[in-house]
Design a protein around this motif. Structure first.
Motif, mmCIF file in Angstrom:
data_model
loop_
_atom_site.group_PDB
_atom_site.id
_atom_site.type_symbol
_atom_site.label_atom_id
_atom_site.label_comp_id
_atom_site.label_asym_id
_atom_site.label_seq_id
_atom_site.Cartn_x
_atom_site.Cartn_y
_atom_site.Cartn_z
ATOM 1 N N MET A 1 29.133 60.141 8.462
ATOM 2 C CA MET A 1 30.325 60.884 8.081
ATOM 3 C C MET A 1 31.139 61.188 9.337
ATOM 4 N N SER A 2 32.438 60.994 9.235
ATOM 5 C CA SER A 2 33.340 61.251 10.352
ATOM 6 C C SER A 2 33.978 62.627 10.204
ATOM 7 N N ARG A 3 34.194 63.246 11.348
ATOM 8 C CA ARG A 3 34.961 64.483 11.368
ATOM 9 C C ARG A 3 36.421 64.113 11.129
ATOM 10 N N LEU A 4 37.180 64.994 10.491
ATOM 11 C CA LEU A 4 38.590 64.726 10.212
ATOM 12 C C LEU A 4 39.483 65.634 11.037
ATOM 13 N N LEU A 5 40.498 65.021 11.611
ATOM 14 C CA LEU A 5 41.545 65.768 12.302
ATOM 15 C C LEU A 5 42.866 65.365 11.660
ATOM 16 N N VAL A 6 43.646 66.337 11.229
ATOM 17 C CA VAL A 6 44.934 66.050 10.606
ATOM 18 C C VAL A 6 46.015 66.568 11.541
ATOM 19 N N ARG A 7 46.824 65.655 12.034
ATOM 20 C CA ARG A 7 47.896 66.031 12.949
ATOM 21 C C ARG A 7 48.970 66.823 12.203
ATOM 22 N N PRO A 8 49.663 67.733 12.902
ATOM 23 C CA PRO A 8 50.707 68.550 12.250
ATOM 24 C C PRO A 8 51.774 67.720 11.531
ATOM 25 N N SER A 9 52.148 66.592 12.096
ATOM 26 C CA SER A 9 53.161 65.754 11.440
ATOM 27 C C SER A 9 52.645 65.233 10.098
ATOM 28 N N ALA A 10 51.356 64.923 10.006
ATOM 29 C CA ALA A 10 50.772 64.478 8.740
ATOM 30 C C ALA A 10 50.702 65.635 7.750
ATOM 31 N N GLU A 11 50.396 66.835 8.231
ATOM 32 C CA GLU A 11 50.391 68.010 7.349
ATOM 33 C C GLU A 11 51.774 68.221 6.743
ATOM 34 N N LEU A 12 52.809 68.019 7.561
ATOM 35 C CA LEU A 12 54.176 68.149 7.068
ATOM 36 C C LEU A 12 54.480 67.064 6.034
ATOM 37 N N ASP A 13 54.039 65.839 6.290
ATOM 38 C CA ASP A 13 54.216 64.756 5.312
ATOM 39 C C ASP A 13 53.628 65.164 3.963
ATOM 40 N N ILE A 14 52.433 65.714 3.999
ATOM 41 C CA ILE A 14 51.725 66.096 2.768
ATOM 42 C C ILE A 14 52.486 67.186 2.031
ATOM 43 N N ARG A 15 52.901 68.215 2.764
ATOM 44 C CA ARG A 15 53.644 69.324 2.125
ATOM 45 C C ARG A 15 54.941 68.819 1.496
ATOM 46 N N GLU A 16 55.662 67.974 2.223
ATOM 47 C CA GLU A 16 56.938 67.468 1.701
ATOM 48 C C GLU A 16 56.737 66.625 0.451
ATOM 49 N N ALA A 17 55.731 65.755 0.459
ATOM 50 C CA ALA A 17 55.470 64.911 -0.713
ATOM 51 C C ALA A 17 55.031 65.760 -1.901
ATOM 52 N N ALA A 18 54.121 66.699 -1.668
ATOM 53 C CA ALA A 18 53.639 67.552 -2.760
ATOM 54 C C ALA A 18 54.784 68.375 -3.348
ATOM 55 N N ASP A 19 55.638 68.906 -2.479
ATOM 56 C CA ASP A 19 56.790 69.681 -2.963
ATOM 57 C C ASP A 19 57.736 68.809 -3.787
ATOM 58 N N TRP A 20 57.963 67.577 -3.321
ATOM 59 C CA TRP A 20 58.855 66.672 -4.051
ATOM 60 C C TRP A 20 58.277 66.388 -5.437
ATOM 61 N N TYR A 21 56.990 66.037 -5.492
ATOM 62 C CA TYR A 21 56.360 65.744 -6.782
ATOM 63 C C TYR A 21 56.387 66.961 -7.700
ATOM 64 N N GLU A 22 56.134 68.130 -7.144
ATOM 65 C CA GLU A 22 56.138 69.349 -7.965
ATOM 66 C C GLU A 22 57.535 69.622 -8.514
ATOM 67 N N GLY A 23 58.565 69.282 -7.727
ATOM 68 C CA GLY A 23 59.942 69.436 -8.193
ATOM 69 C C GLY A 23 60.295 68.474 -9.323
ATOM 70 N N GLU A 24 59.603 67.343 -9.366
ATOM 71 C CA GLU A 24 59.836 66.365 -10.421
ATOM 72 C C GLU A 24 59.191 66.791 -11.735
ATOM 73 N N GLU A 25 57.991 67.372 -11.628
ATOM 74 C CA GLU A 25 57.265 67.789 -12.831
ATOM 75 C C GLU A 25 56.188 68.800 -12.436
ATOM 76 N N ASP A 26 56.113 69.902 -13.178
ATOM 77 C CA ASP A 26 55.095 70.913 -12.897
ATOM 78 C C ASP A 26 53.708 70.286 -12.915
#
Length: 108
Positions: A1-26
């Motif tokens: 098993m590998s340890r995971l590191l998520v860079r801040p830019s990737a965290e922002l990608d995730i938040r933006e995508a999730a927000d966009w999808y949530e705006g499309e449909e609850d």
């Protein structure tokens, strides 16, 4: 098993995508995050199952959304780490993740 590191830019990608999808449909943003969690577990369990797309970067495709997780493998002592650099829509220019790889080389 590998340890995971998520860079801040990737965290922002995730938040933006999730927000966009949530705006499309609850609930759709939550479904995106759930699918992403599943693929991140697979990355952690066996990162080598995903193809190398160049510069040591591996690519994991989500199945239900047109997004890709780009990550590097690092060895730190006896521990292996998967560094998630980007979570991008597949229509985004490859220059986005490639720039992050260059930046990671300077800081990583």
């Amino acid at each position: 098993m590998s340890r995971l590191l998520v860079r801040p830019s990737a965290e922002l990608d995730i938040r933006e995508a999730a927000d966009w999808y949530e705006g499309e449909e609850d609930g759709l943003g939550g479904q995106f995050v759930d699918e992403l969690r599943h693929i991140v577990r697979r990355i952690s369990d066996l990162p080598s199952q995903f193809p190398d797309v160049g510069r040591g970067v591996r690519r994991a495709l989500l199945k239900r959304s047109p997004h890709t997780v780009y990550f590097l493998l690092r060895v730190e002592g006896s521990e292996r780490a998967a560094v998630i650099l980007a979570v991008l829509h597949q229509r985004r220019s490859p220059s986005v993740w490639k720039k992050r790889v260059r930046d990671e080389g300077r800081t990583g």
